[in-house]
Design an enzyme around this catalytic site. Structure first.
Site, PDB file in Angstrom:
ATOM      1  CG  ASP A  81     -49.588  27.595  24.926  1.00 48.50           C
ATOM      2  OD1 ASP A  81     -50.339  26.606  24.956  1.00 48.50           O
ATOM      3  OD2 ASP A  81     -49.609  28.455  24.014  1.00 48.50           O
ATOM      4  CG  ASP A 103     -47.920  19.856  21.477  1.00 49.71           C
ATOM      5  OD1 ASP A 103     -48.266  18.704  21.116  1.00 49.71           O
ATOM      6  OD2 ASP A 103     -48.039  20.854  20.761  1.00 49.71           O
ATOM      7  N   GLY A 180     -52.977  30.450  14.615  1.00 44.16           N
ATOM      8  CA  GLY A 180     -52.648  31.550  13.713  1.00 44.16           C
ATOM      9  C   GLY A 180     -53.855  32.288  13.166  1.00 44.16           C
ATOM     10  CG  ASN A 253     -55.091  27.339  24.705  1.00 40.62           C
ATOM     11  OD1 ASN A 253     -55.712  27.213  25.760  1.00 40.62           O
ATOM     12  ND2 ASN A 253     -53.974  26.700  24.456  1.00 40.62           N
ATOM     13  CG  ASP A 255     -50.675  34.119  21.215  1.00 38.64           C
ATOM     14  OD1 ASP A 255     -50.677  35.341  21.455  1.00 38.64           O
ATOM     15  OD2 ASP A 255     -49.629  33.490  20.997  1.00 38.64           O
ATOM     16  CB  THR A 256     -54.117  34.628  16.592  1.00 39.65           C
ATOM     17  OG1 THR A 256     -53.135  33.607  16.397  1.00 39.65           O
ATOM     18  CG2 THR A 256     -54.304  35.421  15.313  1.00 39.65           C
TER      19      THR A 256
HETATM   20  P1  13P Z   1     -54.721  31.112  18.284  1.00 37.95           P
HETATM   21  O1  13P Z   1     -53.588  31.184  17.309  1.00 37.95           O
HETATM   22  O2  13P Z   1     -55.998  30.743  17.574  1.00 37.95           O
HETATM   23  O3  13P Z   1     -54.877  32.328  19.099  1.00 37.95           O
HETATM   24  O4  13P Z   1     -54.408  29.888  19.292  1.00 37.95           O
HETATM   25  C1  13P Z   1     -53.605  30.102  20.423  1.00 37.95           C
HETATM   26  C2  13P Z   1     -53.197  28.820  21.075  1.00 37.95           C
HETATM   27  O5  13P Z   1     -53.715  27.759  20.831  1.00 37.95           O
HETATM   28  C3  13P Z   1     -52.138  28.915  22.100  1.00 37.95           C
HETATM   29  O6  13P Z   1     -51.767  27.657  22.577  1.00 37.95           O
HETATM   30  O1  G3H Z   2     -49.934  28.082  20.078  1.00 37.71           O
HETATM   31  C1  G3H Z   2     -48.990  28.849  20.098  1.00 37.71           C
HETATM   32  C2  G3H Z   2     -49.152  30.175  20.730  1.00 37.71           C
HETATM   33  O2  G3H Z   2     -49.880  31.039  19.900  1.00 37.71           O
HETATM   34  C3  G3H Z   2     -47.829  30.733  21.139  1.00 37.71           C
HETATM   35  O3  G3H Z   2     -47.163  31.269  20.051  1.00 37.71           O
HETATM   36  O4  G3H Z   2     -44.942  30.156  20.189  1.00 37.71           O
HETATM   37  O5  G3H Z   2     -45.235  32.266  18.909  1.00 37.71           O
HETATM   38  O6  G3H Z   2     -45.324  32.292  21.406  1.00 37.71           O
HETATM   39  P1  G3H Z   2     -45.556  31.505  20.150  1.00 37.71           P
HETATM   40 ZN    ZN Z   3     -51.953  26.118  21.047  1.00 36.08          ZN
END
Ligand code: 13P
Ligand code: G3H
Ligand code: ZN
Length: 319
Positions: A81, A103, A180, A253, A255-256
């Site tokens: 990622d 990226d 985020g 995607n 993560d948050t």
């Molecule tokens: P979020 O912060 O909205 O979860 O996005 C995660 C992301 O784009 C990871 O590449």
């Molecule tokens: O887009 C970024 C992802 O949420 C990954 O976050 O770089 O803190 O692991 P990180």
């Molecule tokens: Zn991202």
């Protein structure tokens, strides 16, 4: 079974989106596999540069290999990622990742094309697929900070030229999301008009949505009630994703939202158990809650229940 994102995109395009979830540790990995199997969904595991540096880049790799043995029914891709050029080459060389993201979206158009093209050539030579990004999301993107005001949506004409000239396999587009927990100051919809234009110029080409966590308000409320300070946290309406998937969004995607589940579980646990210090107690709760969260997300993306169909497609192609 580890597959490439291309395998998954072929099955999903125009019908549903594949959830792409970031992992950093054992508990997330266990919850992720369980949640995807509970909901019978194919999925993508994402590893960021930050996750690779959290302990050692080989640790997550070993966890994923072990998970593949422990959960033989699972079908998933392993994806870098937000890679920079150097990290992409490292992952391509490792032979473990089935997909990398380069990226260079913070660079100017021509530089983004030049960097992406170099990575595509190196990756394709090894059968690895490449996600690239055009346009800039708001919020924080690893090393890059872009405020909401300056966020630049993807230009549909540029998107077509970018894909033609780089040969990338999928494209992350900026249509109003951001990374985020603080995505919008007010409420905001995805820019379906822009997405529609992009898809018209790139029919059949997989598009990716970053920054797609929905930041559930119930989660934020519980975190704050247990001592957190996340006032004003806000995300994308999760009910917009099925519509987006019909317009070519094939990877979403997240993560948050997973981090919020972790924060809520641990804050509540230690508030209720001030005497506690056994990390496995909240860890066990988290794995189950994370699995539930993943299964619910896959329902919203439409990937739930698709596992057997994907298995059949991949098996038939392999014969
Ligand atoms: P979020 O912060 O909205 O979860 O996005 C995660 C992301 O784009 C990871 O590449
Ligand atoms: O887009 C970024 C992802 O949420 C990954 O976050 O770089 O803190 O692991 P990180
Ligand atoms: Zn991202």
């Amino acid at each position: 079974m580890i597959v490439t994102t291309r395998n998954l995109f072929e099955a999903a395009y125009g019908k549903y989106a594949i959830g792409a979830y970031n992992i950093n540790n054992l508990e997330q990995t266990m919850g992720l596999f369980r949640g995807n199997l509970d909901s019978q969904a194919p999925f993508i595991i994402q590893i960021s540069k930050g996750a690779r540096n959290y302990t050692d880049k080989h640790m997550l790799e070993a966890l994923i290999r072990a998970s593949d043995d422990v959960f033989p029914q699972a079908i998933f891709a392993v994806h870098l990622d937000h890679g920079d050029e150097e990290t992409c080459y490292d992952c391509i060389k490792s032979g473990f990742y089935s997909s990398v993201m380069i990226d260079a979206s913070h660079e100017d158009f021509e530089t983004n094309i030049a960097i992406t093209k170099r990575v595509v050539e190196a990756a394709h030579a090894k059968g690895i697929v490449v996600e690239a990004e055009l346009g800039q999301l708001g919020g924080v993107e690893e090393h890059i900070k872009v405020s909401e005001d300056e966020a630049r949506l993807t230009n549909p004409n540029n998107a077509k030229e970018f894909v033609d000239r780089t040969g990338c396999d999928s494209l992350a587009v900026a249509i109003g999301t951001s990374h985020g927990a603080f995505k919008f100051t007010g409420s905001q919809s995805l820019h379906f008009d822009v997405l529609d234009e992009i898809q018209k110029r790139l029919p059949g080409f997989p598009l990716v949505l970053h920054g797609s966590s929905s930041v559930p308000q119930e989660e934020v409320k519980r975190i704050n009630a247990a001592g957190g300070k996340l006032e004003g946290a806000r995300g994308v309406d999760v009910n917009q994703f099925k519509r987006a998937s019909k317009l070519g969004v094939t990877k979403i995607n997240i993560d948050t939202d997973g981090r919020l589940v972790w924060t809520r579980v641990h804050r509540e646990y230690f508030l209720e158990h001030p005497e506690g210090f056994d990390l496995r107690k909240p860890g066990k709760i988290f794995m189950q809650e994370y699995a539930n969260f993943i299964a619910a997300k896959n329902e919203k993306f439409g990937s739930a229940g698709q596992l057997d169909i994907v298995r059949k497609l991949i098996t038939e192609k392999g014969q």
